[in-house]
Each structure stands twice: as C-alpha cells, then as structure tokens.
Design a protein around this motif. Structure first.
Motif, mmCIF file in Angstrom:
data_model
loop_
_atom_site.group_PDB
_atom_site.id
_atom_site.type_symbol
_atom_site.label_atom_id
_atom_site.label_comp_id
_atom_site.label_asym_id
_atom_site.label_seq_id
_atom_site.Cartn_x
_atom_site.Cartn_y
_atom_site.Cartn_z
ATOM 1 N N SER B 416 -29.172 -51.757 -23.095
ATOM 2 C CA SER B 416 -28.196 -52.238 -24.062
ATOM 3 C C SER B 416 -26.547 -51.851 -23.670
ATOM 4 N N LYS B 417 -26.401 -51.399 -22.512
ATOM 5 C CA LYS B 417 -24.914 -51.293 -22.059
ATOM 6 C C LYS B 417 -24.611 -51.971 -21.025
ATOM 7 N N LEU B 418 -25.640 -52.890 -20.384
ATOM 8 C CA LEU B 418 -25.499 -53.566 -19.161
ATOM 9 C C LEU B 418 -24.324 -54.667 -19.138
ATOM 10 N N HIS B 419 -24.018 -55.390 -20.192
ATOM 11 C CA HIS B 419 -23.178 -56.468 -20.202
ATOM 12 C C HIS B 419 -21.718 -55.828 -20.253
ATOM 13 N N GLU B 420 -21.525 -54.641 -21.179
ATOM 14 C CA GLU B 420 -20.340 -54.203 -21.359
ATOM 15 C C GLU B 420 -19.824 -53.349 -19.651
ATOM 16 N N LEU B 421 -20.903 -52.769 -19.068
ATOM 17 C CA LEU B 421 -20.721 -52.088 -17.903
ATOM 18 C C LEU B 421 -20.368 -53.274 -16.873
ATOM 19 N N ARG B 422 -21.023 -54.380 -16.702
ATOM 20 C CA ARG B 422 -20.684 -55.538 -15.767
ATOM 21 C C ARG B 422 -19.172 -55.944 -16.117
ATOM 22 N N SER B 447 -31.181 -56.489 -9.158
ATOM 23 C CA SER B 447 -32.291 -56.630 -8.383
ATOM 24 C C SER B 447 -33.247 -55.436 -8.645
ATOM 25 N N HIS B 448 -32.725 -54.667 -9.611
ATOM 26 C CA HIS B 448 -33.824 -53.543 -9.833
ATOM 27 C C HIS B 448 -34.087 -53.492 -11.408
ATOM 28 N N VAL B 449 -35.249 -53.505 -11.737
ATOM 29 C CA VAL B 449 -35.296 -53.434 -13.153
ATOM 30 C C VAL B 449 -36.138 -52.415 -13.630
ATOM 31 N N TYR B 450 -35.917 -51.886 -14.693
ATOM 32 C CA TYR B 450 -36.824 -50.841 -15.349
ATOM 33 C C TYR B 450 -37.080 -51.166 -16.902
ATOM 34 N N SER B 451 -38.128 -50.442 -17.579
ATOM 35 C CA SER B 451 -38.317 -50.655 -18.876
ATOM 36 C C SER B 451 -36.903 -50.403 -19.738
ATOM 37 N N SER B 452 -36.115 -49.371 -19.433
ATOM 38 C CA SER B 452 -35.037 -49.003 -20.223
ATOM 39 C C SER B 452 -33.568 -49.557 -19.442
ATOM 40 N N GLY B 453 -33.624 -50.027 -18.478
ATOM 41 C CA GLY B 453 -32.365 -50.528 -18.026
ATOM 42 C C GLY B 453 -32.578 -51.356 -16.511
ATOM 43 N N ALA B 454 -31.377 -51.435 -16.045
ATOM 44 C CA ALA B 454 -31.315 -52.107 -14.640
ATOM 45 C C ALA B 454 -30.117 -51.837 -13.855
ATOM 46 N N SER B 455 -30.201 -52.211 -12.488
ATOM 47 C CA SER B 455 -29.197 -51.841 -11.694
ATOM 48 C C SER B 455 -28.138 -53.190 -11.958
ATOM 49 N N LEU B 456 -26.977 -52.845 -11.434
ATOM 50 C CA LEU B 456 -25.840 -53.911 -11.036
ATOM 51 C C LEU B 456 -25.380 -53.800 -9.867
ATOM 52 N N TYR B 457 -25.350 -54.770 -9.008
ATOM 53 C CA TYR B 457 -24.818 -54.776 -7.626
ATOM 54 C C TYR B 457 -23.923 -56.002 -7.628
ATOM 55 N N PHE B 458 -22.673 -55.508 -7.337
ATOM 56 C CA PHE B 458 -21.369 -55.999 -7.081
ATOM 57 C C PHE B 458 -21.248 -56.432 -5.742
#
Lengths: 535, 535
Positions: B416-422, B447-458
């Motif tokens: 739920s916070k992924l796009h704002e974080l990116r 490149s790493h996903v979980y049921s509740s979220g994911a990593s962001l690699y820049f």
C-alpha cells in the motif's frame, strides 16, 4: 472425535467465557463417547470440586499500590474478588486442573487489572516495577506449560494484567493484507470481526475457543491449518510491546536486512520482556471452498514419508496431519472403515481457497499421496475431523471426573530423527507410568510439517494412581529428558512457561540464556514481568 | 545487460579471486555496451589507479598481539603485507571504490588472520578482546554498506578475520534436506560442492561471484531466486557463533515455540555479536527444468499489481522481477521488442524444478499475468536476463573509469505504500544530484516480493561532478531520509554496516537499540567485534 454438529465453520464459533477448572463453553454438555468411556472403566467417583469452593487466600498487594493501579485504570477495573482471582489462576494443563480440583489456589494473583489501552499497560508496568509487584499478562489464560504461574518469591504480590478490554480490530490494509488487532482479542472474536469484512487469519489452534491474540504471539502458537496459513509467528508483520521502560515497536516491512529480526525476539518472550498490546497480522480472503479428505497409510513411517514429500516438493494442503495406529483406532468410531488388515494410519488433508486453486492443489497433492502408498478414503474422515476439531479438549473434564488422566505434550525435530524421537518419547512415558502402576495408552500424531522436519504431538491416557499429579510429573520429566537427549526442541507450539524452563535453558545453552537475560534487564530492570517464566 | 556467453548455469560459475578495487573475475574484460557508453559521453580520462600503488600505512597491532595470534593459527596465517591489507579494505560500494581509486586506504586492517576452524576463531577473539583489538569478519568482502570498516577509535588496531580456510561442506542430511557448511565458503564454491551431490541452495545474489556464506547470514542476504527458494535468512536451520565469551549454537528444530527465535537474533548481526563459523542450510534437489520468460506491462503500477497478485494468491515463480520504464529501456538492446507505443515495463518470470511441476506453476502464473494485463514476450527476454544476471556489476568499473558514477540502493515496504515510496526516493535522489550539477538517471525494479509488500531497488547513474563522493553522499542521505519518512525499512538486503547506522537506530527506536547493545555487552564485553557496525 465428537461435536460434528457445532463446528461446521470454525470462524462462526461463538466467543465463550470459560470457567476454570473446566474447558470450553460452560453451556455445553459433553458425554464421553464409547471409546473414551471404556478407558474410564468402572470409575464413577466425582473427583471435581466446584471452583466456587476454592478460595485464594488474602490478597497481598499493598493498598497504596492498589490505589495507584486504580488511578491508572479506574477503580472498577481493579478487581480483587475471589472469583476473579480464581479465574486468572494458572492455565489449562492437566496438573493445573488437578490442583484446582484439589482446592489448591496457591498461584492465584492478588489482583486482576483491566487496562483500556497500551498507555494504561505501560503505566501499570511502571507502578508494579516501582512496587516490586510481579505482572502476568492474560489474554485467554489457556497456557498448558505454567505460563500464568510466575515465581512469587521476592515480590510484593502478583497482578494479573487482563488485556481483554483491548479488543478492537483497529484497521485492515486491504492492499497489503494486514490487519492491526489489539492483543486482548480472543482468536474467535478476531475471526468474527475479520469475517464481517471478508478476511481470515487462518489460525485455529485447539485452544481457539479460549486463547487470545496476545497469547498466540507471546507463545508462538501454531494452528491446525499451519501448512496453509503458517504458524502464528509467521503471520506477524509487527508488534507493539509495553515494558516498564516504555514502548518497543517492531516491524517496518515484510522482511528486511536491518539487523536482527526484532519481531522474532519478542515473539515467544511469554511476558518476560513486557506485554504485547498490539499486533499487525497477515490476513487472507475468507476461503470460498473447503475440501477435507482422509487417506489410509499402512504405517506411520509410510504416512510420514508422504507428508515429507508434500512438505519438501509440494504442494502442501492447508491442513495435513497423520495419526499413528493407536490414535487412528481410538478416534474412529469404526476403525474398520479404513480397510486393510490392520487399522493403519489416518492422514487428513484439507484444502481451502478459491475453488479452482483448491482443486488444482488437491489433485497434485493426491498424486503424491497415491504415489507414496496412500489409499483415498474420500471426504468422510476428513470432514469428520474438521467438524470435530475443537471437541477433543471437552473430553478431558469428564475423563478426569472418571479418574482417567489425559494430557498432551509435543516436540519438533528434523525428518531424519523423527522416528527415533517418537520411539524414545513413547518409551519414556510408557515406562515411567507403567512403573508407577498406571500403564498408559500413548498416541501420537504429526500436525505441522516443514521442509526439514515435523512436530510430534503425544496424547497420553492413564488411570489415576494414588497421586496423579506426581505420576504425570515423573512421566513428563522422562519425556523431556528423552526429547533433549534426542536433540529435539522441548516444544513445538506449547511454549516454555515454568514447566519447560530447565529443558529450555539446556536447549539454548548458558551464553544465549545470559544474552536473553540482558535483554530482560534492559526493558524490565526490576524483573517484574512474568518472573520465572521462560528465563 | 551483457555476458550471455558465460552464465548459462550460475551454479557452474567458477570461484574467482577478485582484486580490489575492481569487481569480479580479473581475467574478464568488460566493454561498455552502447547504451552505457552513451551515458559516459566523451569522458575518456582514466580515473582509476592500480591497487599496487595504494599503501595502507604502518600496521598498528602490537607485536605481542601478533605473536599471540601466530600462536593460535601459525605464523603463515597471520599476514601483514600491504597487498593483503589492501585486499581486505572496505567493500564494494561505489564510495569504497572511489576512495581506493583516490589512494585512500585509511580503513585498511593492520593484520589479516586466517583461522583453520571454529576453535581458532574463538581464541582469536579472546586474544583480540584482551588486547582491545577490533575484529572484522571477512568471507567475501563484498559489503556495500561499510560493513568492513569498523570504528577504530579507542582500539589498539584492527584485525581482518578472513574465514576462507573454513571452506568445507561438512555434511548433508539428505532426508531432512539440510547441508552443514563452514562459513568461509564462497557462495559459488558452496554451490559447486553441493552440485556434485545433486543439491543446490538456490541463493544467487548479484554478489554471488564474491560473497561468502558467513556474509550471507550476517547480513540477511536475498538472492534473485528468493520467490522460489526464500531469502537467505529463511534458509537457515542453525548457526554456530564464535564470541569472545565462547560459543553460541542455535537451531534445534525447523521451528519451535521455545522462546525467541535466536537464529533471527544472530542473522543480521553483522559481526557485532561475534563471528558466524558454521551454518546449517536448507538445500533443494538441483532443478531439472528451468523456464524463464518475459512479459510486458503498460506501467510500473500495472506490473506491481500483477506481482502482488502472484505473491498473495500464488503461484509464485522461482524468480519474479519488474523493471520500471527507465530500467526496461536501458537494459534492452532494442526496447521496441516489447511492442506497444511506449516502452512499457518488463517483467521477468523464472520457474525451476521438476518439469511437470514447473509447467503447472508456469501455466497458473501465466493466467494471472494475462488477467492482470500482461503481454507474453516469450523466452528471449527471460533467458537474456538469466544469462546476464551477474554481468551488471562488471559495468561499474569501466563507467567509473569514464567518469560516470553508478550506485544502487534499496528498501522494502508494504504494497500500500510502494508507489509513494518509489516516487519520494526517486525525487530525493534526482533533486539532490541535480542541485549539485550532476543530474542523474534513476532506475527502479522490484525483485523480491512478499504477500504484504516488496523491495524497491534503485540504480542511479550520474556524471561525476567535482567531488563524486560528496555528491553521492548527499543523494544517499536524501534517499535515506525519504525512506525513513515513508516508514519503510532502510534496507531490504544490503544490511546496515556503518553507512545505514543512524537510519537503522531511528528505525528500531532507542529501547530496542539498548536491548541489542545489552546482547552485545554480554557476548562481547570488550566491544571488539566489528565496532561501530550496526550498533
């Protein structure tokens, strides 16, 4: 076992108010089924006493402390009645019940305090730390390892910190599938709140009717659907811990490389580091389809190999369990329904989710089970297990009434050590109880599987001898010794409490123990948080 | 990127001896591909210097301490040469490389010590504790967060404890699928040993050619196949930790309710609690089938939703990644191959295992990807990614040679916070580097996903300004601030080291930090274990 009539959907089980020393819904009458009645033989003497007749003795907490606690939560939320104290005394191990039945309430807390929120809990801990009063967190009170009976020596009293007013579903993040729950919610109440919005935790331990969310976390509970939904410690995204020195909040992301995983330091801490007040948990859409089935395997070893294959190469059902020959025979009204020359061993598989995915997973798992030598028995044995899954504990009270001791213990090890462990624990229990003149029936099942190993859960039934508490204590010590000698863990999901403390210290070794004590000394310098539990 | 010719099977990658300050196999020549050369513009000045010309200054460890260390491991295993010291100086972050290229070896250890086994390590720690000499564990030396550059202040010297003689595959429990490995094994060497017997760890981080098993554990590494095989911390069944006060051994069973999970306290401890010398790890049969494919999504948001659906409802591929528009365009020789009006975003899916299971999983995942709006691109983009997966880091040295800064950073949060974080991290980096006159290109992938979220690699690429170290430091600080402001974790798999320390302390809060320091004080009372790292 019994109870097909009431648990067609376990998320619909009502929240019940248990009354110590009996298990479950007080309105429910449980008759011993024929197989269990046979174990009881001719004994008809009623060994129970009414809890009303047990008195806990004088409350020891100083009046000034009580006044301070009342200033925090309000006078109506500080309760010192005999009934409240008795209802917060110890947990639900068989020795706990036997002691209560014998009128022994020595472990009763002096006061029961009901905080409204996290800040109340911090303030209560600070009041108690200043006054050297021990604090026992209480959510469901279903510990079977002495987790609610702290060491009183050196303390000015014991307060039971009953979290059941912290009973809100605070928030659901539907995108991330995370629910924020207060720790005092009972499991059944949490499911009811989640179900209204289309979600489930999928956590159904046998203590489901009584246990609370905070207790699940503090003791690393594992539910019967762990293969599908994970253990409780795997569901936890975040925790809020109240300590005498303030608040610790852990869990910023699903997984992280930011140092040690502090969630895993608080999970399993059993109140020794403070009180878990809030939990963020993974949730799943309420399953649309459920499919439970039974399988027969010729032996426990064959069944275990089949479970191992599913755990290692998949696919895993949502529920997977294997009963040994004795448990299979006892639990079936008609063991002959399994066919074959001997009873064999029953495997129950359950699948939950979207219909298509359930069928796909069931078909793939069934292929493995057939290939591993299993015989499909159809839906009946699976549904029978599912609908009766919470009925087992209801049998204990009438068995105790009839002079039959029944108790469980569990452990976990690697697949390569599983059969040796099962044999040695079974022998330790059997030999000890036989030597004391109370030869037992020992049953075993696997109900939690991992790629590298599985749990073993033993149910022991024996006639009372002269001193059933002492007889069981000897058997339990022998079982613990066998578990530790095999290098297995002293508990898979019952936790440590007071009963497993020595074995636990042996399991982790002196330096790790010292490190945990250093953590405790940091957050609880006065040592008032559930003293003698775990550490 | 490049390198399709050599990594057809990553388990067959040879163990290479990297030579600081350059990455990877010294025998391999990497030319900048056209897209990367364009970034370099006309810069042709050679900014590198030969490591031979960097000198680390005098070794500060007292002669008596050196003699004690020689008594433990033998004189030939205590090395004070300039070359050995330079080759154990810092790690592989871009600032690390820039400092070395500038001739700055201020963080060089005074001695490099090579123990033979666990007992040697304990004794070395005791010698160093008594002499107040700091100890840095070294397995692959590939930290990108300053994990090899402890605070020297107050210490009589710094010893690099190089574990690479601890390079044995001790045992495989084939029933339980657990391999016991010594911590000094490089990842590639461990795979080679396991492959001989039909097994794999399935752990392939981008540092694979250089990193060691002990480092994976100490930093909670995550490999590119984490969706299928799990993060490294999920593979760990048990650990042996050497501390100045002796040995801690954790992990008695797959999972347990016996208190906090102590494995998760040692994982991620980055040498601050001692030195991990042995690891028991889950292994898997070498996959018989591999199938990698590419998919196009119209936008990063659409792709992320598809990944989320796979992570939450399954089935998960073994590898799953999503590149944003910029990364997709840069990484493709011919972006038009993705079709559509804009480049779109590339998703790579990989499946490994038994053929039938691979096909079943691929078909089910493909249905989800199509339903989520994906367009199948066939095997080429997937295979191209797979065979080039370790080539990326080889580009950095020629880019630095050409005056182009390239660095990466990563974080993890809830869906739920992924796009704002990116957006906020991208803006923080872009604004800061633009303000310093070095406007960057910022790419991002999941490149790493979980049921509740994911990593962001820049991945950030920018021309050198007057002071690239300072320019990057400002950008990195801005990114860290954005990550913490968003409530995300400061690292998904790069760990804390020295570079993330302040952000980490902010992330866990003061009381948790105090608890970790209490653990350290217990096992390392003299504070010599990687001081200033993590804590």
């Amino acid at each position: 076992m019994t109870g097909n009539e009431r648990t067609a959907d376990e998320t619909a089980i009502p929240v019940v108010e248990m009354r110590r020393p009996r298990w479950g819904d007080p309105g429910r009458v449980t008759e011993l089924p024929a197989a269990a009645a046979a174990l009881a033989g001719d004994a008809t003497e009623d060994r129970g006493i009414a809890p009303e007749s047990v008195t806990p003795g004088d409350s020891r907490v100083p009046a000034a402390v009580r006044a301070d606690l009342e200033a925090v939560v309000g006078a109506e939320h500080v309760v010192g009645s005999d009934d409240a104290r008795i209802q917060h005394t110890r947990g639900y191990s068989t020795p706990d019940l036997l002691r209560m039945r014998a009128g022994d309430a020595a472990d009763a807390p002096d006061l029961v305090v009901h905080p409204a929120d996290h800040d109340d809990v911090v303030r209560i801990l600070q009041v108690c730390a200043a006054a050297k009063v021990a604090v026992v967190p209480f959510t469901g009170g279903t510990s079977v390892v002495g987790g609610l009976a702290p060491d009183r020596a050196g303390f000015a009293g014991v307060v039971s910190l009953d979290l059941r007013r912290l009973d809100r579903l605070v928030e659901i993040d539907e995108i991330s599938r995370i629910a924020t729950l207060q720790a005092g919610l009972r499991g059944s109440a949490a499911e009811a709140l989640l179900r209204e919005r289309g979600w489930t935790l999928g956590h159904f331990p046998q203590s489901y009717e009584g246990a609370g969310i905070g207790g699940y976390a503090a003791t690393r509970s594992a539910g019967q659907s762990s293969a599908g939904y994970g253990r409780f410690d795997e569901m936890v995204e975040g925790l809020v811990l109240a300590t005498p020195r303030g608040t610790v909040q852990v869990g910023t992301a699903p997984r992280s490389a930011a140092g040690p995983d502090l969630r895993q330091l608080i999970l399993g801490s059993e109140g020794a580091f403070g009180v878990i007040t809030g939990i963020r948990l993974r949730v799943h859409p309420t399953p649309k389809t459920r499919l439970f089935e039974g399988w027969r395997f010729a032996s426990f070893a064959d069944g275990a190999t089949a479970l191992r294959r599913l755990a290692q190469d998949g696919p895993l059902p949502t529920v997977i369990r294997l009963s040994d020959e004795v448990e299979t025979a006892i639990n079936l009204a008609d063991p002959a329904q399994l066919g074959g020359e001997s009873t064999g061993c029953l495997v129950v598989t359950g699948y939950e989710g979207e219909e298509r995915e359930v069928l796909r997973r069931r078909d793939a798992a069934s292929e493995v089970l057939v290939d591993a030598g299993g015989t499909a028995l159809g839906a009946d044995p699976g549904e029978s297990w599912r609908t009766g899954r919470f009925a087992g504990p209801y049998l204990r009270d009438p068995l105790l009434d009839a002079g039959v001791l029944v108790e469980t213990l569990e452990t976990v090890t690697y697949w390569s050590k599983l059969h040796e462990l099962r044999a040695s624990v079974t022998a330790a229990i059997t030999d000890t109880l036989t030597a004391s003149g109370t030869p037992p029936l020992v049953m075993c099942h696997i109900s939690h599987v991992y790629s590298s190993g599985a749990s073993l859960y033993f149910t022991v039934v024996a006639p009372f001898g002269a001193d059933p508490i002492a007889e069981w204590a000897a058997a339990k010590t022998a079982a613990n010794d066998a578990i530790r000698a095999a290098g297995a863990s002293i508990t898979h999901h019952h936790a440590i409490g007071r009963d497993h403390r020595d074995a636990y210290h042996d399991e982790i070794g002196p330096l790790a123990l010292e490190a945990l004590r250093a953590v405790k000394a940091t957050v609880d310098p006065d040592g008032v948080c559930n003293p003698g539990i775990l550490l």
